[in-house]
Motif scaffolding. Sequence first.
Motif, PDB file in Angstrom:
ATOM      1  N   LEU A 175      37.345  49.177  54.638  1.00  0.00           N
ATOM      2  CA  LEU A 175      38.139  47.980  54.943  1.00  0.00           C
ATOM      3  C   LEU A 175      37.240  46.812  55.368  1.00  0.00           C
ATOM      4  CD1 LEU A 175      41.220  49.553  56.783  1.00  0.00           C
ATOM      5  CD2 LEU A 175      41.077  48.811  54.390  1.00  0.00           C
ATOM      6  N   ASP A 176      36.156  47.114  56.085  1.00  0.00           N
ATOM      7  CA  ASP A 176      35.185  46.068  56.464  1.00  0.00           C
ATOM      8  C   ASP A 176      34.641  45.375  55.222  1.00  0.00           C
ATOM      9  OD1 ASP A 176      35.409  46.550  59.181  1.00  0.00           O
ATOM     10  OD2 ASP A 176      33.551  47.723  59.335  1.00  0.00           O
ATOM     11  N   ARG A 177      34.198  46.196  54.252  1.00  0.00           N
ATOM     12  CA  ARG A 177      33.641  45.646  52.997  1.00  0.00           C
ATOM     13  C   ARG A 177      34.700  44.835  52.252  1.00  0.00           C
ATOM     14  NH1 ARG A 177      31.032  50.446  52.384  1.00  0.00           N
ATOM     15  NH2 ARG A 177      32.556  51.233  50.923  1.00  0.00           N
ATOM     16  N   MET A 178      35.921  45.377  52.210  1.00  0.00           N
ATOM     17  CA  MET A 178      36.992  44.704  51.475  1.00  0.00           C
ATOM     18  C   MET A 178      37.361  43.364  52.114  1.00  0.00           C
ATOM     19  SD  MET A 178      39.397  47.899  50.376  1.00  0.00           S
ATOM     20  CE  MET A 178      40.460  46.938  49.278  1.00  0.00           C
ATOM     21  N   GLU A 179      37.345  43.342  53.442  1.00  0.00           N
ATOM     22  CA  GLU A 179      37.654  42.088  54.146  1.00  0.00           C
ATOM     23  C   GLU A 179      36.554  41.064  53.888  1.00  0.00           C
ATOM     24  OE1 GLU A 179      39.417  40.826  58.469  1.00  0.00           O
ATOM     25  OE2 GLU A 179      37.709  42.207  58.480  1.00  0.00           O
ATOM     26  N   LYS A 180      35.305  41.514  53.951  1.00  0.00           N
ATOM     27  CA  LYS A 180      34.155  40.640  53.704  1.00  0.00           C
ATOM     28  C   LYS A 180      34.225  40.034  52.295  1.00  0.00           C
ATOM     29  CE  LYS A 180      29.479  41.298  53.398  1.00  0.00           C
ATOM     30  NZ  LYS A 180      28.616  42.422  53.167  1.00  0.00           N
ATOM     31  N   ASN A 181      34.716  40.826  51.342  1.00  0.00           N
ATOM     32  CA  ASN A 181      34.819  40.360  49.946  1.00  0.00           C
ATOM     33  C   ASN A 181      36.135  39.639  49.655  1.00  0.00           C
ATOM     34  OD1 ASN A 181      32.288  41.406  49.427  1.00  0.00           O
ATOM     35  ND2 ASN A 181      33.071  43.370  48.723  1.00  0.00           N
ATOM     36  N   ILE A 241      47.254  42.549  51.687  1.00  0.00           N
ATOM     37  CA  ILE A 241      46.453  42.200  50.507  1.00  0.00           C
ATOM     38  C   ILE A 241      46.332  40.673  50.418  1.00  0.00           C
ATOM     39  CG2 ILE A 241      48.420  42.191  48.906  1.00  0.00           C
ATOM     40  CD1 ILE A 241      46.552  43.585  46.855  1.00  0.00           C
ATOM     41  N   SER A 242      45.168  40.192  50.012  1.00  0.00           N
ATOM     42  CA  SER A 242      44.957  38.745  49.841  1.00  0.00           C
ATOM     43  C   SER A 242      45.280  38.366  48.399  1.00  0.00           C
ATOM     44  CB  SER A 242      43.501  38.399  50.147  1.00  0.00           C
ATOM     45  OG  SER A 242      42.663  38.954  49.149  1.00  0.00           O
ATOM     46  N   ASP A 243      45.267  37.072  48.126  1.00  0.00           N
ATOM     47  CA  ASP A 243      45.500  36.601  46.744  1.00  0.00           C
ATOM     48  C   ASP A 243      44.410  37.143  45.822  1.00  0.00           C
ATOM     49  OD1 ASP A 243      47.775  35.243  47.479  1.00  0.00           O
ATOM     50  OD2 ASP A 243      46.762  33.308  47.725  1.00  0.00           O
ATOM     51  N   ARG A 244      43.179  37.133  46.313  1.00  0.00           N
ATOM     52  CA  ARG A 244      42.063  37.673  45.511  1.00  0.00           C
ATOM     53  C   ARG A 244      42.274  39.172  45.262  1.00  0.00           C
ATOM     54  NH1 ARG A 244      36.347  39.204  46.081  1.00  0.00           N
ATOM     55  NH2 ARG A 244      35.585  38.984  43.949  1.00  0.00           N
ATOM     56  N   GLY A 245      42.739  39.876  46.283  1.00  0.00           N
ATOM     57  CA  GLY A 245      43.039  41.302  46.153  1.00  0.00           C
ATOM     58  C   GLY A 245      44.098  41.552  45.100  1.00  0.00           C
ATOM     59  N   ARG A 246      45.104  40.682  45.053  1.00  0.00           N
ATOM     60  CA  ARG A 246      46.174  40.813  44.040  1.00  0.00           C
ATOM     61  C   ARG A 246      45.621  40.653  42.626  1.00  0.00           C
ATOM     62  NH1 ARG A 246      49.150  38.157  47.768  1.00  0.00           N
ATOM     63  NH2 ARG A 246      50.556  39.605  48.765  1.00  0.00           N
ATOM     64  N   GLN A 247      44.730  39.701  42.450  1.00  0.00           N
ATOM     65  CA  GLN A 247      44.099  39.495  41.131  1.00  0.00           C
ATOM     66  C   GLN A 247      43.260  40.720  40.753  1.00  0.00           C
ATOM     67  OE1 GLN A 247      41.833  35.935  41.882  1.00  0.00           O
ATOM     68  NE2 GLN A 247      43.563  34.574  41.482  1.00  0.00           N
ATOM     69  N   GLU A 249      33.750  53.040  37.354  1.00  0.00           N
ATOM     70  CA  GLU A 249      32.684  52.375  38.120  1.00  0.00           C
ATOM     71  C   GLU A 249      32.176  51.140  37.388  1.00  0.00           C
ATOM     72  OE1 GLU A 249      29.549  55.147  39.050  1.00  0.00           O
ATOM     73  OE2 GLU A 249      30.846  56.275  40.423  1.00  0.00           O
ATOM     74  N   ASN A 250      31.905  51.304  36.088  1.00  0.00           N
ATOM     75  CA  ASN A 250      31.385  50.181  35.292  1.00  0.00           C
ATOM     76  C   ASN A 250      32.432  49.083  35.115  1.00  0.00           C
ATOM     77  OD1 ASN A 250      28.918  51.446  34.996  1.00  0.00           O
ATOM     78  ND2 ASN A 250      29.459  52.398  33.051  1.00  0.00           N
ATOM     79  N   GLY A 251      33.662  49.485  34.838  1.00  0.00           N
ATOM     80  CA  GLY A 251      34.733  48.516  34.587  1.00  0.00           C
ATOM     81  C   GLY A 251      35.143  47.749  35.825  1.00  0.00           C
ATOM     82  N   LEU A 252      35.116  48.398  36.984  1.00  0.00           N
ATOM     83  CA  LEU A 252      35.549  47.752  38.231  1.00  0.00           C
ATOM     84  C   LEU A 252      34.459  46.894  38.863  1.00  0.00           C
ATOM     85  CD1 LEU A 252      37.533  50.667  39.925  1.00  0.00           C
ATOM     86  CD2 LEU A 252      38.470  48.730  38.659  1.00  0.00           C
ATOM     87  N   ALA A 253      33.189  47.234  38.576  1.00  0.00           N
ATOM     88  CA  ALA A 253      32.062  46.496  39.165  1.00  0.00           C
ATOM     89  C   ALA A 253      32.081  45.040  38.693  1.00  0.00           C
ATOM     90  CB  ALA A 253      30.749  47.174  38.752  1.00  0.00           C
ATOM     91  N   PRO A 254      31.573  44.123  39.482  1.00  0.00           N
ATOM     92  CA  PRO A 254      30.974  44.317  40.802  1.00  0.00           C
ATOM     93  C   PRO A 254      31.973  44.154  41.946  1.00  0.00           C
ATOM     94  CG  PRO A 254      30.575  42.073  40.086  1.00  0.00           C
ATOM     95  CD  PRO A 254      31.409  42.740  39.018  1.00  0.00           C
ATOM     96  N   ALA A 255      33.185  43.730  41.645  1.00  0.00           N
ATOM     97  CA  ALA A 255      34.111  43.344  42.720  1.00  0.00           C
ATOM     98  C   ALA A 255      34.823  44.519  43.387  1.00  0.00           C
ATOM     99  CB  ALA A 255      35.145  42.348  42.191  1.00  0.00           C
ATOM    100  N   LEU A 256      34.945  45.643  42.684  1.00  0.00           N
ATOM    101  CA  LEU A 256      35.767  46.748  43.189  1.00  0.00           C
ATOM    102  C   LEU A 256      35.103  48.105  43.022  1.00  0.00           C
ATOM    103  CD1 LEU A 256      39.420  46.278  41.841  1.00  0.00           C
ATOM    104  CD2 LEU A 256      38.647  46.040  44.182  1.00  0.00           C
ATOM    105  N   THR A 257      35.558  49.047  43.859  1.00  0.00           N
ATOM    106  CA  THR A 257      35.264  50.462  43.648  1.00  0.00           C
ATOM    107  C   THR A 257      36.612  51.146  43.444  1.00  0.00           C
ATOM    108  OG1 THR A 257      35.487  51.063  45.977  1.00  0.00           O
ATOM    109  CG2 THR A 257      33.286  50.361  45.233  1.00  0.00           C
ATOM    110  N   GLU A 258      36.579  52.407  43.040  1.00  0.00           N
ATOM    111  CA  GLU A 258      37.835  53.130  42.825  1.00  0.00           C
ATOM    112  C   GLU A 258      38.632  53.292  44.121  1.00  0.00           C
ATOM    113  OE1 GLU A 258      39.322  56.845  40.231  1.00  0.00           O
ATOM    114  OE2 GLU A 258      37.160  56.555  40.270  1.00  0.00           O
TER     115      GLU A 258
END
Length: 140
Positions: free
Chosen positions: A66-72, A91-97, A22-31
């Motif tokens: 998926l809504d949240r992921m698309e928004k981000n 997956i988007s380019d940002r998603g790949r990163q 949770e700490n390592g993935l924040a703020p851009a991702l959740t598990e």
Amino acid sequence: MHTNEFAKVWSKLAKDYKLHMENGLAPALTEAQLTVLEVLEEQKRMKPSDFIPYLATSPAAVTMLLDRMEKNGLIIRERDEKDRRIVWVTISDRGRQEVLRGIQVREDYLSHVLNRISSHNQQLLVYLLGKVSAAPQEAG
């Protein structure tokens, strides 16, 4: 049987892992989002319902995720050209990163934890956990 000891150790490991992720993935991702991105990297494009077995959750929860992921900007959703009822997720380019960063966060943590024991014992641990997780469920 050492079920009580096992439960304590397992619970602590799970809690530490969850907290670190949770700490390592924040703020851009959740598990859960990392799981979606990893599966998408492998499958290339999927329908929203295809994610359900990987996430052990409801269709409504997958839609919200998926809504949240698309928004981000982590995924792209597009309607099928031939059948407008079908939505494809890629997956988007940002998603790949972010998937690369997420995998690194997990690798760093697990390496740190597993390096407390020898390489041989790491293999043994994985083998034993595999045996435990593959055991057929006993009828109660």
